[in-house]
Design a protein around this motif. Structure first.
Motif, PDB file in Angstrom:
ATOM      1  N   GLN A 133       0.741  -1.272  -0.054  1.00  0.00           N
ATOM      2  CA  GLN A 133       0.051  -0.096  -0.083  1.00  0.00           C
ATOM      3  C   GLN A 133       0.734   1.258   0.211  1.00  0.00           C
ATOM      4  O   GLN A 133       0.658   2.306  -0.771  1.00  0.00           O
ATOM      5  CB  GLN A 133      -0.947  -0.105   1.245  1.00  0.00           C
ATOM      6  N   ASP A 134       1.991   1.309   0.773  1.00  0.00           N
ATOM      7  CA  ASP A 134       2.785   2.408   0.806  1.00  0.00           C
ATOM      8  C   ASP A 134       3.407   2.691  -0.272  1.00  0.00           C
ATOM      9  O   ASP A 134       3.640   3.817  -0.916  1.00  0.00           O
ATOM     10  CB  ASP A 134       3.925   2.266   2.070  1.00  0.00           C
ATOM     11  N   LYS A 135       3.897   1.680  -1.108  1.00  0.00           N
ATOM     12  CA  LYS A 135       4.615   1.770  -2.230  1.00  0.00           C
ATOM     13  C   LYS A 135       3.580   2.440  -3.544  1.00  0.00           C
ATOM     14  O   LYS A 135       4.027   3.068  -4.207  1.00  0.00           O
ATOM     15  CB  LYS A 135       5.056   0.520  -2.838  1.00  0.00           C
ATOM     16  N   VAL A 136       2.110   1.840  -3.269  1.00  0.00           N
ATOM     17  CA  VAL A 136       1.127   2.344  -4.382  1.00  0.00           C
ATOM     18  C   VAL A 136       1.181   3.540  -4.133  1.00  0.00           C
ATOM     19  O   VAL A 136       1.001   4.549  -5.142  1.00  0.00           O
ATOM     20  CB  VAL A 136      -0.203   1.174  -4.170  1.00  0.00           C
ATOM     21  N   ARG A 137       0.719   4.184  -2.905  1.00  0.00           N
ATOM     22  CA  ARG A 137       0.488   5.625  -2.710  1.00  0.00           C
ATOM     23  C   ARG A 137       1.614   6.417  -3.069  1.00  0.00           C
ATOM     24  O   ARG A 137       1.442   7.726  -3.873  1.00  0.00           O
ATOM     25  CB  ARG A 137       0.164   5.832  -1.179  1.00  0.00           C
ATOM     26  N   ALA A 138       2.836   5.989  -2.808  1.00  0.00           N
ATOM     27  CA  ALA A 138       4.086   6.930  -3.068  1.00  0.00           C
ATOM     28  C   ALA A 138       4.067   7.012  -4.672  1.00  0.00           C
ATOM     29  O   ALA A 138       4.458   8.142  -5.163  1.00  0.00           O
ATOM     30  CB  ALA A 138       5.417   6.098  -2.783  1.00  0.00           C
ATOM     31  N   ILE A 139       3.908   6.067  -5.578  1.00  0.00           N
ATOM     32  CA  ILE A 139       4.104   6.092  -6.941  1.00  0.00           C
ATOM     33  C   ILE A 139       2.896   6.942  -7.547  1.00  0.00           C
ATOM     34  O   ILE A 139       3.128   7.866  -8.161  1.00  0.00           O
ATOM     35  CB  ILE A 139       3.829   4.580  -7.563  1.00  0.00           C
ATOM     36  N   LEU A 140       1.851   6.823  -7.016  1.00  0.00           N
ATOM     37  CA  LEU A 140       0.758   7.481  -7.551  1.00  0.00           C
ATOM     38  C   LEU A 140       0.810   9.080  -7.140  1.00  0.00           C
ATOM     39  O   LEU A 140       0.477  10.057  -7.869  1.00  0.00           O
ATOM     40  CB  LEU A 140      -0.619   7.110  -7.062  1.00  0.00           C
ATOM     41  N   GLU A 141       1.156   9.343  -5.820  1.00  0.00           N
ATOM     42  CA  GLU A 141       1.263  10.797  -5.251  1.00  0.00           C
ATOM     43  C   GLU A 141       2.524  11.467  -6.161  1.00  0.00           C
ATOM     44  O   GLU A 141       2.557  12.657  -6.442  1.00  0.00           O
ATOM     45  CB  GLU A 141       1.689  10.881  -4.013  1.00  0.00           C
ATOM     46  N   ASP A 143       3.473  10.678  -9.217  1.00  0.00           N
ATOM     47  CA  ASP A 143       2.916  11.137 -10.563  1.00  0.00           C
ATOM     48  C   ASP A 143       2.393  12.321 -10.567  1.00  0.00           C
ATOM     49  O   ASP A 143       2.339  13.281 -11.476  1.00  0.00           O
ATOM     50  CB  ASP A 143       1.981   9.959 -10.970  1.00  0.00           C
ATOM     51  N   ILE A 144       1.293  12.561  -9.463  1.00  0.00           N
ATOM     52  CA  ILE A 144       0.552  13.884  -9.375  1.00  0.00           C
ATOM     53  C   ILE A 144       1.454  14.822  -9.062  1.00  0.00           C
ATOM     54  O   ILE A 144       1.280  15.896  -9.964  1.00  0.00           O
ATOM     55  CB  ILE A 144      -0.525  13.775  -8.005  1.00  0.00           C
ATOM     56  N   GLU A 145       2.379  14.872  -8.390  1.00  0.00           N
ATOM     57  CA  GLU A 145       3.241  15.850  -8.200  1.00  0.00           C
ATOM     58  C   GLU A 145       4.094  16.395  -9.359  1.00  0.00           C
ATOM     59  O   GLU A 145       4.395  17.603  -9.814  1.00  0.00           O
ATOM     60  CB  GLU A 145       4.332  15.624  -6.837  1.00  0.00           C
ATOM     61  N   CYS A 146       4.623  15.449 -10.108  1.00  0.00           N
ATOM     62  CA  CYS A 146       5.154  15.855 -11.314  1.00  0.00           C
ATOM     63  C   CYS A 146       4.186  16.504 -12.433  1.00  0.00           C
ATOM     64  O   CYS A 146       4.553  17.342 -13.039  1.00  0.00           O
ATOM     65  CB  CYS A 146       5.868  14.384 -11.854  1.00  0.00           C
ATOM     66  N   GLU A 152       2.156  23.927 -13.766  1.00  0.00           N
ATOM     67  CA  GLU A 152       2.690  25.193 -13.205  1.00  0.00           C
ATOM     68  C   GLU A 152       3.852  25.730 -14.210  1.00  0.00           C
ATOM     69  O   GLU A 152       3.731  27.048 -14.433  1.00  0.00           O
ATOM     70  CB  GLU A 152       3.240  25.053 -11.976  1.00  0.00           C
ATOM     71  N   ASP A 153       4.614  24.873 -14.673  1.00  0.00           N
ATOM     72  CA  ASP A 153       5.501  25.341 -15.938  1.00  0.00           C
ATOM     73  C   ASP A 153       4.909  26.103 -16.982  1.00  0.00           C
ATOM     74  O   ASP A 153       5.422  27.197 -17.575  1.00  0.00           O
ATOM     75  CB  ASP A 153       6.527  24.382 -16.479  1.00  0.00           C
ATOM     76  N   GLU A 227      -6.014  22.270 -11.249  1.00  0.00           N
ATOM     77  CA  GLU A 227      -6.900  21.954  -9.782  1.00  0.00           C
ATOM     78  C   GLU A 227      -7.906  20.847 -10.035  1.00  0.00           C
ATOM     79  O   GLU A 227      -7.994  19.968  -9.342  1.00  0.00           O
ATOM     80  CB  GLU A 227      -7.108  23.079  -9.325  1.00  0.00           C
ATOM     81  N   GLU A 228      -8.493  20.928 -11.042  1.00  0.00           N
ATOM     82  CA  GLU A 228      -9.665  19.813 -11.413  1.00  0.00           C
ATOM     83  C   GLU A 228      -9.012  18.554 -11.636  1.00  0.00           C
ATOM     84  O   GLU A 228      -9.585  17.627 -11.323  1.00  0.00           O
ATOM     85  CB  GLU A 228     -10.525  20.354 -12.761  1.00  0.00           C
ATOM     86  N   GLU A 229      -7.856  18.484 -12.365  1.00  0.00           N
ATOM     87  CA  GLU A 229      -7.073  17.193 -12.661  1.00  0.00           C
ATOM     88  C   GLU A 229      -6.751  16.573 -11.464  1.00  0.00           C
ATOM     89  O   GLU A 229      -6.676  15.500 -11.198  1.00  0.00           O
ATOM     90  CB  GLU A 229      -6.149  17.439 -13.878  1.00  0.00           C
ATOM     91  N   VAL A 230      -5.998  17.528 -10.797  1.00  0.00           N
ATOM     92  CA  VAL A 230      -5.540  16.835  -9.352  1.00  0.00           C
ATOM     93  C   VAL A 230      -6.320  16.569  -8.417  1.00  0.00           C
ATOM     94  O   VAL A 230      -6.456  15.425  -7.906  1.00  0.00           O
ATOM     95  CB  VAL A 230      -4.799  18.160  -8.755  1.00  0.00           C
ATOM     96  N   LEU A 231      -7.813  17.265  -8.247  1.00  0.00           N
ATOM     97  CA  LEU A 231      -8.823  16.430  -7.462  1.00  0.00           C
ATOM     98  C   LEU A 231      -9.261  15.316  -7.844  1.00  0.00           C
ATOM     99  O   LEU A 231      -9.119  14.298  -7.079  1.00  0.00           O
ATOM    100  CB  LEU A 231      -9.817  17.631  -7.636  1.00  0.00           C
ATOM    101  N   CYS A 232      -9.252  15.036  -9.427  1.00  0.00           N
ATOM    102  CA  CYS A 232      -9.744  13.830  -9.638  1.00  0.00           C
ATOM    103  C   CYS A 232      -8.715  12.598  -9.438  1.00  0.00           C
ATOM    104  O   CYS A 232      -8.890  11.508  -9.111  1.00  0.00           O
ATOM    105  CB  CYS A 232     -10.070  13.765 -11.088  1.00  0.00           C
ATOM    106  N   LYS A 233      -7.462  12.982  -9.627  1.00  0.00           N
ATOM    107  CA  LYS A 233      -6.496  12.119  -9.308  1.00  0.00           C
ATOM    108  C   LYS A 233      -6.409  11.753  -7.843  1.00  0.00           C
ATOM    109  O   LYS A 233      -6.004  10.472  -7.660  1.00  0.00           O
ATOM    110  CB  LYS A 233      -5.119  12.316  -9.749  1.00  0.00           C
ATOM    111  N   GLN A 234      -6.551  12.689  -7.137  1.00  0.00           N
ATOM    112  CA  GLN A 234      -6.691  12.269  -5.625  1.00  0.00           C
ATOM    113  C   GLN A 234      -7.616  11.545  -5.291  1.00  0.00           C
ATOM    114  O   GLN A 234      -7.463  10.417  -4.317  1.00  0.00           O
ATOM    115  CB  GLN A 234      -6.499  13.828  -4.838  1.00  0.00           C
ATOM    116  N   ILE A 235      -8.912  11.669  -5.754  1.00  0.00           N
ATOM    117  CA  ILE A 235     -10.064  10.772  -5.492  1.00  0.00           C
ATOM    118  C   ILE A 235      -9.558   9.549  -5.930  1.00  0.00           C
ATOM    119  O   ILE A 235     -10.164   8.254  -5.237  1.00  0.00           O
ATOM    120  CB  ILE A 235     -11.350  11.421  -6.349  1.00  0.00           C
TER     121      ILE A 235
END
Length: 275
Positions: A133-141, A143-146, A152-153, A227-235
């Protein structure tokens, strides 16, 4: 289609042009007149060259070519609405939770292959492959940060243009004033004063228009889409984590709905109840 952006841009331009051709006097007596020929007073080729040309070249010098090539794509993004619908992802995650509880996580592989969203597909496959679980969350989060950094660029490119355009408007003002002062030293050159002064003032006007009517709204809208895309990915992240943990589908839905405003939740429940 993003009607608000189109209405706002066209409306601002229309009001500006109407103000350019309109003459309104209230005191000592009311008078109103429209002179379309006044529009030519606000056209100056030298000002266009200085403001628009220099702004575009400075942006090109400040950012890589790949980002410049993506500009048509950016305008396509801001003209679209409802690209990312949180309720759509919530409903899919609840369905996946029901399937997983009945048939196990391996049964989700077929559903993963049906996904058109690469991030959603990746998230499902990570739990199907029984990753920690920790590995899955780390990979996905990560991805969102990148993704957020890339977006932002892109927005920063339009911020740069928004700040540079008024600056070159002031440069054009200086150019016009210099030409005007030079003309005052030349015998018979007083006739050039009007044109030089016009260039001096119009460049500032063009710089403000480019910054606040064109580049500023694009940067703001790109951040809104991010922001819309980040919200959906967080969900998606929270959803797949709960599915992997075996959470009840009903409880999962209630938890994911907290990411949405109350009004959006009620609209989603109404839509779901009617289907």
């Amino acid at each position: 289609m993003n009607i608000n952006y189109i209405i706002g841009l066209v409306g601002a331009l229309a009001v500006f042009l109407f103000g350019c051709i309109t003459s309104l006097t209230v005191y000592p007596e009311f008078s109103f007149s429209v002179n379309i020929d006044n529009l030519w007073n606000f056209f100056d080729a030298a000002s266009i060259l200085i403001v628009i040309g220099c702004t575009l070249f400075i942006v090109a010098a400040s950012f890589p070519g790949s980002m410049l090539k993506a500009m048509p794509k950016h305008f396509g993004i801001i003209l679209k609405t409802k690209v990312f619908d949180p309720m759509h992802y919530i409903e899919q995650l609840v369905e996946l939770a029901q399937i997983a509880r009945k048939n196990g996580l391996l049964s989700l592989e077929e559903k993963a292959n049906e996904q058109t969203d690469p991030f959603f597909k990746q998230a499902i496959m990570l739990i199907v492959d029984a990753n920690d679980q920790d590995k899955v969350r780390a990979i996905l989060e990560n991805d969102i940060e990148c993704m957020n950094a890339r977006h932002e660029d892109a927005a920063a490119m339009y911020d740069k243009a928004s700040s540079v355009a008024p600056a070159f408007g002031m440069v054009g003002t200086l150019v016009g004033l210099i030409n005007m002062l030079k003309s005052m030293d030349v015998e018979g050159g007083a006739g050039d004063l009007g044109g030089a002064m016009g260039t001096a003032l119009i460049t500032t006007l063009y710089g403000c228009i480019m910054a606040h009517m064109v580049f500023g709204p694009v940067a703001q809208l790109l951040r809104g889409r991010d922001e819309e895309e980040v919200l959906c990915k967080q969900i998606i992240v929270e959803g797949v984590m709960a599915i992997q943990a075996g959470e009840n589908p009903k409880a999962l839905k209630e938890r994911l709905l907290t990411y949405m405003a109350q009004r959006e939740r009620e609209m989603g429940d109404t839509k779901g109840g009617g289907e």
